[in-house]
Write a protein that holds these residues in place. Structure first.
Motif, PDB file in Angstrom:
ATOM      1  N   VAL A  89       0.671  -1.286   0.162  1.00 57.13           N
ATOM      2  CA  VAL A  89      -0.051  -0.128   0.020  1.00 57.13           C
ATOM      3  C   VAL A  89       0.805   1.294   0.286  1.00 57.13           C
ATOM      4  CG1 VAL A  89      -1.667   1.228   1.319  1.00 57.13           C
ATOM      5  CG2 VAL A  89      -2.020  -1.150   1.073  1.00 57.13           C
ATOM      6  N   VAL A  90       1.835   1.282   0.809  1.00 60.85           N
ATOM      7  CA  VAL A  90       2.840   2.318   0.942  1.00 60.85           C
ATOM      8  C   VAL A  90       3.462   2.573  -0.753  1.00 60.85           C
ATOM      9  CG1 VAL A  90       5.113   3.335   1.748  1.00 60.85           C
ATOM     10  CG2 VAL A  90       3.417   2.081   3.332  1.00 60.85           C
ATOM     11  N   ILE A  91       3.829   1.607  -1.183  1.00 60.78           N
ATOM     12  CA  ILE A  91       4.568   1.709  -2.542  1.00 60.78           C
ATOM     13  C   ILE A  91       3.480   2.282  -3.443  1.00 60.78           C
ATOM     14  CG2 ILE A  91       5.533   0.346  -4.376  1.00 60.78           C
ATOM     15  CD1 ILE A  91       6.526  -1.680  -2.583  1.00 60.78           C
ATOM     16  N   THR A 127      -1.118  -8.076  -3.660  1.00 63.19           N
ATOM     17  CA  THR A 127      -0.308  -7.048  -3.350  1.00 63.19           C
ATOM     18  C   THR A 127       1.199  -7.592  -4.347  1.00 63.19           C
ATOM     19  OG1 THR A 127      -0.994  -6.448  -1.168  1.00 63.19           O
ATOM     20  CG2 THR A 127       0.992  -5.978  -1.698  1.00 63.19           C
ATOM     21  N   MET A 128       1.614  -8.613  -4.118  1.00 58.47           N
ATOM     22  CA  MET A 128       2.884  -8.983  -4.516  1.00 58.47           C
ATOM     23  C   MET A 128       2.585  -8.924  -6.256  1.00 58.47           C
ATOM     24  SD  MET A 128       4.203 -12.317  -2.318  1.00 58.47           S
ATOM     25  CE  MET A 128       5.749 -12.362  -3.769  1.00 58.47           C
ATOM     26  N   TYR A 129       1.650  -9.066  -6.741  1.00 58.53           N
ATOM     27  CA  TYR A 129       1.354  -9.234  -8.188  1.00 58.53           C
ATOM     28  C   TYR A 129       1.515  -7.578  -8.670  1.00 58.53           C
ATOM     29  CZ  TYR A 129      -0.714  -8.806 -12.696  1.00 58.53           C
ATOM     30  OH  TYR A 129      -0.967  -8.473 -14.146  1.00 58.53           O
ATOM     31  N   ALA A 130       0.831  -6.630  -7.895  1.00 58.52           N
ATOM     32  CA  ALA A 130       0.696  -5.324  -8.310  1.00 58.52           C
ATOM     33  C   ALA A 130       2.363  -4.667  -7.987  1.00 58.52           C
ATOM     34  CB  ALA A 130      -0.131  -4.448  -7.079  1.00 58.52           C
ATOM     35  N   VAL A 131       3.055  -5.380  -7.102  1.00 55.24           N
ATOM     36  CA  VAL A 131       4.290  -4.890  -7.054  1.00 55.24           C
ATOM     37  C   VAL A 131       5.368  -5.426  -8.341  1.00 55.24           C
ATOM     38  CG1 VAL A 131       6.617  -4.896  -5.744  1.00 55.24           C
ATOM     39  CG2 VAL A 131       4.382  -4.568  -4.478  1.00 55.24           C
TER      40      VAL A 131
END
Length: 203
Positions: free
Chosen positions: A88-90, A180-184
């Protein structure tokens, strides 16, 4: 005494096969993490992890296993939450993570493809999940031992309901962590960029 001999043989054989396959995965995951952190040989870490876990469970008994499960669940939830917060921070917001996941085809809830080789379709989750969870909570020896350690049938049912809530929390956290990992990593491949040496090191 409730079941015929053939049913007992089938149940025992299924349990042995499931346990052998499951134990391999359970030992491999922490061994891989230790291998990356310490640099020790993977096979040595695998054997060491297996021996330590076997010794710990043998000496500590069921009480040690139960307390280990509680500690493990706590650490897992903290880890999940840390990954989600970092994502979320990223990206600035969780809405952005969901948006990236949606456009990447990761939020297809109503995939009714009947193919059994497709991952995470409606049918593989409902039908496959029913068999998996029935086996785990219905005939798994370690689970039955937990039921028998309760003082009454009511206490065993209550423990199962508490377990169900914990299972939901873990599953929801795992899904959001995966998104989240996919989005990163959706715009890069750590494997082809040589940031990791194998695909199972991404997490």
């Amino acid at each position: 005494m409730r079941y015929t001999k053939i049913v007992r043989y089938i149940g025992t054989s299924s349990f042995i096969i499931q346990t052998v396959l499951y134990t391999g995965i359970v030992i491999y995951a922490p061994a891989l993490a230790l291998n990356q952190v310490t640099g020790f040989d993977l096979w040595g870490v695998l054997v060491g992890t297996g021996l330590i876990c076997t010794l710990y469970c043998t000496l500590g008994g069921l009480k040690a296993v139960v307390w280990t499960d509680v500690f493990q669940m706590t650490v897992m939830i903290i880890g999940f939450i840390a990954v989600i917060i970092r994502g979320v921070v990223i990206h600035g917001s969780f809405t952005q993570i969901l948006n990236i996941s949606y456009h990447g085809g990761r939020l297809n809830f109503w995939d009714f493809d009947p193919s059994p080789v497709r991952r995470h379709t409606f049918w593989t989750i409902v039908v496959g999940g029913t068999f998996v969870w029935t086996a785990i909570y219905g005939i798994n020896q370690s689970q039955v031992q937990r039921y028998l350690s309760c003082r009454s049938q009511f206490e065993a049912k209550l423990a199962l309901y508490f377990n169900l809530v914990g299972l939901w929390i873990i599953a929801i956290c795992a899904v959001f962590t995966g998104l989240t990992m996919y989005a990163v990593y959706h715009q890069c491949d750590p494997l082809t960029q040589k940031k990791v040496k194998a695909s199972d090191q991404v997490s």
